[in-house]
Design a protein around this motif. Structure first.
Motif, PDB file in Angstrom:
ATOM      1  N   ILE A 191       5.892  15.571  -5.036  1.00  0.00           N
ATOM      2  CA  ILE A 191       7.194  14.983  -4.785  1.00  0.00           C
ATOM      3  C   ILE A 191       7.415  14.780  -3.290  1.00  0.00           C
ATOM      4  O   ILE A 191       7.926  13.737  -2.859  1.00  0.00           O
ATOM      5  N   GLU A 192       7.032  15.711  -2.495  1.00  0.00           N
ATOM      6  CA  GLU A 192       7.299  15.628  -1.060  1.00  0.00           C
ATOM      7  C   GLU A 192       6.526  14.449  -0.449  1.00  0.00           C
ATOM      8  O   GLU A 192       7.086  13.651   0.329  1.00  0.00           O
ATOM      9  N   ASP A 193       5.240  14.323  -0.807  1.00  0.00           N
ATOM     10  CA  ASP A 193       4.443  13.221  -0.271  1.00  0.00           C
ATOM     11  C   ASP A 193       4.950  11.872  -0.793  1.00  0.00           C
ATOM     12  O   ASP A 193       4.972  10.865  -0.070  1.00  0.00           O
ATOM     13  N   SER A 194       5.365  11.890  -2.055  1.00  0.00           N
ATOM     14  CA  SER A 194       5.882  10.652  -2.647  1.00  0.00           C
ATOM     15  C   SER A 194       7.144  10.207  -1.925  1.00  0.00           C
ATOM     16  O   SER A 194       7.339   9.021  -1.634  1.00  0.00           O
ATOM     17  N   THR A 195       8.004  11.177  -1.613  1.00  0.00           N
ATOM     18  CA  THR A 195       9.254  10.832  -0.914  1.00  0.00           C
ATOM     19  C   THR A 195       8.961  10.302   0.480  1.00  0.00           C
ATOM     20  O   THR A 195       9.585   9.355   0.988  1.00  0.00           O
ATOM     21  N   LYS A 196       7.970  10.982   1.107  1.00  0.00           N
ATOM     22  CA  LYS A 196       7.588  10.556   2.449  1.00  0.00           C
ATOM     23  C   LYS A 196       7.089   9.110   2.454  1.00  0.00           C
ATOM     24  O   LYS A 196       7.468   8.285   3.309  1.00  0.00           O
ATOM     25  N   GLU A 211       0.841  -1.214   0.000  1.00  0.00           N
ATOM     26  CA  GLU A 211       0.000   0.000   0.000  1.00  0.00           C
ATOM     27  C   GLU A 211       0.875   1.264   0.000  1.00  0.00           C
ATOM     28  O   GLU A 211       0.585   2.246  -0.727  1.00  0.00           O
ATOM     29  N   THR A 212       1.928   1.270   0.787  1.00  0.00           N
ATOM     30  CA  THR A 212       2.821   2.442   0.848  1.00  0.00           C
ATOM     31  C   THR A 212       3.489   2.677  -0.489  1.00  0.00           C
ATOM     32  O   THR A 212       3.606   3.829  -0.966  1.00  0.00           O
ATOM     33  N   ALA A 213       3.923   1.582  -1.147  1.00  0.00           N
ATOM     34  CA  ALA A 213       4.567   1.721  -2.457  1.00  0.00           C
ATOM     35  C   ALA A 213       3.584   2.277  -3.477  1.00  0.00           C
ATOM     36  O   ALA A 213       3.938   3.131  -4.312  1.00  0.00           O
ATOM     37  N   ASN A 214       2.352   1.799  -3.425  1.00  0.00           N
ATOM     38  CA  ASN A 214       1.341   2.287  -4.376  1.00  0.00           C
ATOM     39  C   ASN A 214       1.055   3.776  -4.149  1.00  0.00           C
ATOM     40  O   ASN A 214       0.881   4.548  -5.114  1.00  0.00           O
ATOM     41  N   ARG A 215       0.996   4.214  -2.890  1.00  0.00           N
ATOM     42  CA  ARG A 215       0.747   5.624  -2.626  1.00  0.00           C
ATOM     43  C   ARG A 215       1.919   6.485  -3.101  1.00  0.00           C
ATOM     44  O   ARG A 215       1.727   7.587  -3.642  1.00  0.00           O
ATOM     45  N   SER A 216       3.130   5.953  -2.919  1.00  0.00           N
ATOM     46  CA  SER A 216       4.300   6.728  -3.373  1.00  0.00           C
ATOM     47  C   SER A 216       4.263   6.923  -4.886  1.00  0.00           C
ATOM     48  O   SER A 216       4.574   8.002  -5.403  1.00  0.00           O
ATOM     49  N   ILE A 217       3.839   5.885  -5.595  1.00  0.00           N
ATOM     50  CA  ILE A 217       3.737   5.981  -7.057  1.00  0.00           C
ATOM     51  C   ILE A 217       2.632   6.966  -7.433  1.00  0.00           C
ATOM     52  O   ILE A 217       2.765   7.767  -8.375  1.00  0.00           O
ATOM     53  N   MET A 218       1.538   6.882  -6.679  1.00  0.00           N
ATOM     54  CA  MET A 218       0.418   7.770  -6.986  1.00  0.00           C
ATOM     55  C   MET A 218       0.831   9.235  -6.786  1.00  0.00           C
ATOM     56  O   MET A 218       0.545  10.098  -7.627  1.00  0.00           O
ATOM     57  N   PHE A 219       1.480   9.547  -5.672  1.00  0.00           N
ATOM     58  CA  PHE A 219       1.933  10.920  -5.448  1.00  0.00           C
ATOM     59  C   PHE A 219       2.952  11.361  -6.484  1.00  0.00           C
ATOM     60  O   PHE A 219       2.959  12.520  -6.929  1.00  0.00           O
ATOM     61  N   SER A 220       3.751  10.411  -6.919  1.00  0.00           N
ATOM     62  CA  SER A 220       4.757  10.768  -7.947  1.00  0.00           C
ATOM     63  C   SER A 220       4.077  11.088  -9.253  1.00  0.00           C
ATOM     64  O   SER A 220       4.489  12.000  -9.976  1.00  0.00           O
TER      65      SER A 220
END
Length: 488
Positions: free
Chosen positions: A129-134, A115-124
Motif C-alpha cells: 500500500i505504501e509503495d502504491s500510494t507513493k 509507467e507510474t500508473a502501472n507500478r501503482s497498480i502493481m504495488f496495489s
C-alpha cells in the motif's frame, strides 16, 4: 448561318450562368481552403487539450481503484491507459520543426505517467500500500505537470500561428472585397451585354418601322435595308419584296392610265378633226364638181393659168375630203403641198419665194395625212403674209440612216423660247388652226400617237432670225411589221 433571336437569348443566358458558376467555384475553393486550414489548427488544439483531459481521467480512475480495488474499476483504469496511449500517438503527429523539442518532452511525460500508473497498480495488487500510494502521488504530480505543459504548448502554438490567423483575417477581407469588385464588374458587363443585345433587336425593328413609315407615305423607290442576321432580316427582305411588287404594280397602273389617256386624246383629236372638217364642208362634192366645171370652162376660154389654179384648189379639196386618221406616203403629201404652194404663189406673186430639195428615195415612207400642209401654212401666215416684201420658205426631204428628215424653214420674224415650249408642250395658243382647221399642235400629237415615239418634232427659232421646223420620220410600222416604230 443565320443567328436567330432565340439563339441570342440562349447565348446570353449561357454566358451569365458560366460566369456565375466560375465565381461560385472560385469563392467556394478559397473558402474551403481557408476553412480546412482553420480546422487543422483547431484540431491540433483539441488533440493537445485532450491529453490533459485523458491524464486527469486516468488519475481519477486510478484513485478509485486504489480505494476500492474491484475488477470493474481496474478495467476503467486500463481503459483510461489505452485512451492516453491513443492520444499520445495523435500528439506525435503534431510534431514539426518549431515544436519538436516540446512535443518530445510532452510524449516522455505521457510515457512516465503510464509507467507510474502501472507500478501503482502493481504495488496495489501485491498489497504494498505504501509503495502504491507513493507511485500514485508521483502519477498525480506528472498529470499536473502535463496540464502545465499543455498550456505551454498551446501558448506556443498560438504564437506560432498568430501570423496565420492574421493572414486568414486579411484573406477573408480581401475575398470580401474581391467578391464586391466581381459583383460590380459582372453587373457592369451584364448591363453592357444586355444593352448591346437589346440594341441588336431594337435597331433592326426601328429601321423596319422607319421603312414602313416611308411606305405608308407612298415612297416605294427606297430600298429597305436592315442590319441584322435573324428573323427580322427575313422579315425586312419579305417587306422589301412586297415594296417592289407594289411599286411595279403602281408603275403598271400608271402606264396603263397613260396609255388610256393617250388613246382618249387620239380619239378626241380625230373627232375634233372630223368635226372641223364637217363644219368647213358645205356640200363639198357639189363644190368639187363646180370647181372642175369652172376649170374646164376657163381652159376653153383660154385662161390656162386660171384653169391650173382651179385644178390645184380642187385637188386640195379632194385630198382634204379623205379621212384624217389614215396614213399616206410622202409622195402624196408633196403633191398636195405643191398644189397649195401654187395657190399661194398666185396670191402673193413675187412676195413668196419657195425652194424645195427632195430626195425621191424617201417618198415611199408613210406619214399621217395632212402633216406637211399645216406647217407650210403656218410659215406662209407668219413669215410671208405680214411682210410687205414677202419672204422665203425652204422645204427639204433627206434620208438619215433609217430615218427621213423633213425640214421647213422660213425667213420670218421668229419666235421666243416660251412660245416654242408652248407649241411643243401642248399649251393652247390662239389662232393656231388655219385653212384645214388642223393646227401645229394637232400635227405634233398625231405624229407621236402614230409612231409611238415622242420628240419627233424640233423647232429652231430666234426672234428676228426666222424659224426652222425639223421632223424625224422613223421606219413605218408597215415596213417593220412591229408594234413600235424604230427611232432614229
Amino acid at each position: 448561318m443565320t443567328t436567330t433571336i432565340q439563339k441570342k437569348i440562349w447565348t446570353l443566358v449561357s454566358v451569365v450562368l458560366l460566369i456565375m458558376v466560375m465565381i461560385w467555384l472560385t469563392l467556394t475553393y478559397y473558402n474551403q481552403k481557408t476553412q480546412k486550414q482553420s480546422n487543422d489548427i483547431l484540431q491540433r488544439y483539441l488533440q493537445i487539450n485532450e491529453v490533459t483531459t485523458a491524464s486527469q481521467q486516468m488519475i481519477t480512475n486510478l484513485n478509485n481503484y486504489l480505494l476500492v480495488p474491484t475488477e470493474k474499476r481496474k478495467q476503467e483504469v486500463e481503459k483510461s491507459i489505452s485512451t492516453i496511449k491513443k492520444v499520445k500517438r495523435d500528439v506525435a503527429d503534431l510534431r514539426n520543426e518549431e515544436n519538436t523539442f516540446s512535443v518530445t518532452n510532452y510524449i516522455h511525460l505521457i510515457d512516465s505517467l503510464i509507467e507510474t500508473a502501472n507500478r501503482s497498480i502493481m504495488f496495489s495488487n501485491n498489497h504494498e500500500i505504501e509503495d502504491s500510494t507513493k507511485e500514485f502521488n508521483e502519477a498525480n504530480r506528472i498529470s499536473m505537470y502535463i496540464s502545465e505543459m499543455t498550456l505551454t504548448i498551446l501558448d506556443r502554438e498560438l504564437k506560432t500561428y498568430n501570423e496565420f490567423y492574421r493572414g486568414i483575417i486579411k484573406q477573408s477581407e480581401e475575398l470580401k472585397n474581391l467578391g464586391i469588385s466581381l459583383l460590380l464588374l459582372i453587373t457592369f458587363v451584364l448591363l453592357l451585354v444586355a444593352y448591346l443585345f437589346s440594341l441588336s433587336i431594337t435597331r433592326p425593328i426601328y429601321q423596319l418601322t422607319k421603312a414602313a413609315n416611308e411606305l405608308s407615305q407612298g415612297r416605294f423607290n427606297k430600298r429597305i435595308e436592315v442590319d441584322s442576321t435573324d428573323e427580322i432580316a427575313f422579315l425586312a427582305k419579305t417587306f422589301d419584296e412586297m415594296r417592289i411588287n407594289i411599286n411595279n404594280l403602281i408603275l403598271e397602273i400608271q402606264q396603263k392610265a397613260q396609255l388610256e389617256h393617250e388613246l382618249q386624246q387620239s380619239k378626241l383629236l380625230l373627232r375634233e378633226s372630223q368635226l372641223r372638217g364637217l363644219q368647213s364642208q358645205i356640200n363639198p362634192h357639189f363644190l368639187f364638181n363646180t370647181l372642175n366645171t369652172l376649170s374646164k370652162k376657163a381652159y376653153l376660154d383660154g385662161a390656162e393659168e386660171t384653169s391650173d389654179l382651179l385644178v390645184s384648189v380642187a385637188g386640195i379639196l379632194r385630198y382634204n375630203l379623205k379621212r384624217v386618221d389614215r396614213s399616206v406616203t410622202l409622195f402624196e403629201e408633196v403633191i398636195v403641198l405643191n398644189q397649195y404652194i401654187e395657190i399661194q404663189k398666185a396670191r402673193f406673186t413675187d412676195r413668196l419665194h419657195f425652194e424645195s430639195d427632195i430626195d425621191e428615195d424617201c417618198l415611199h415612207f408613210e406619214i399621217p395625212s395632212l402633216t406637211l400642209q399645216p406647217i407650210i401654212e403656218n410659215a406662209v401666215i407668219h413669215a410671208i403674209e405680214p411682210e410687205e416684201e414677202g419672204g422665203s420658205i425652204s422645204f427639204r426631204i433627206k434620208k438619215n440612216g433609217s430615218c427621213v428628215i423633213i425640214e421647213i424653214e422660213d425667213s420670218g420674224k421668229g419666235m421666243p423660247r416660251e412660245k416654242i415650249d408652248q407649241l411643243l408642250g401642248g399649251s393652247i395658243l390662239p389662232n393656231e388652226g388655219h385653212f384645214t382647221g388642223i393646227g401645229f399642235q394637232n400635227v405634233v400629237k398625231r405624229l407621236e400617237l402614230y409612231y409611238g415615239v415622242n420628240d419627233l418634232v424640233t423647232i429652231y427659232s430666234e426672234v428676228g432670225r426666222g424659224t426652222k421646223v425639223v421632223i424625224q420620220i422613223p421606219k413605218t410600222k408597215v415596213e417593220e411589221n412591229v408594234d413600235e416604230a424604230s427611232y432614229c
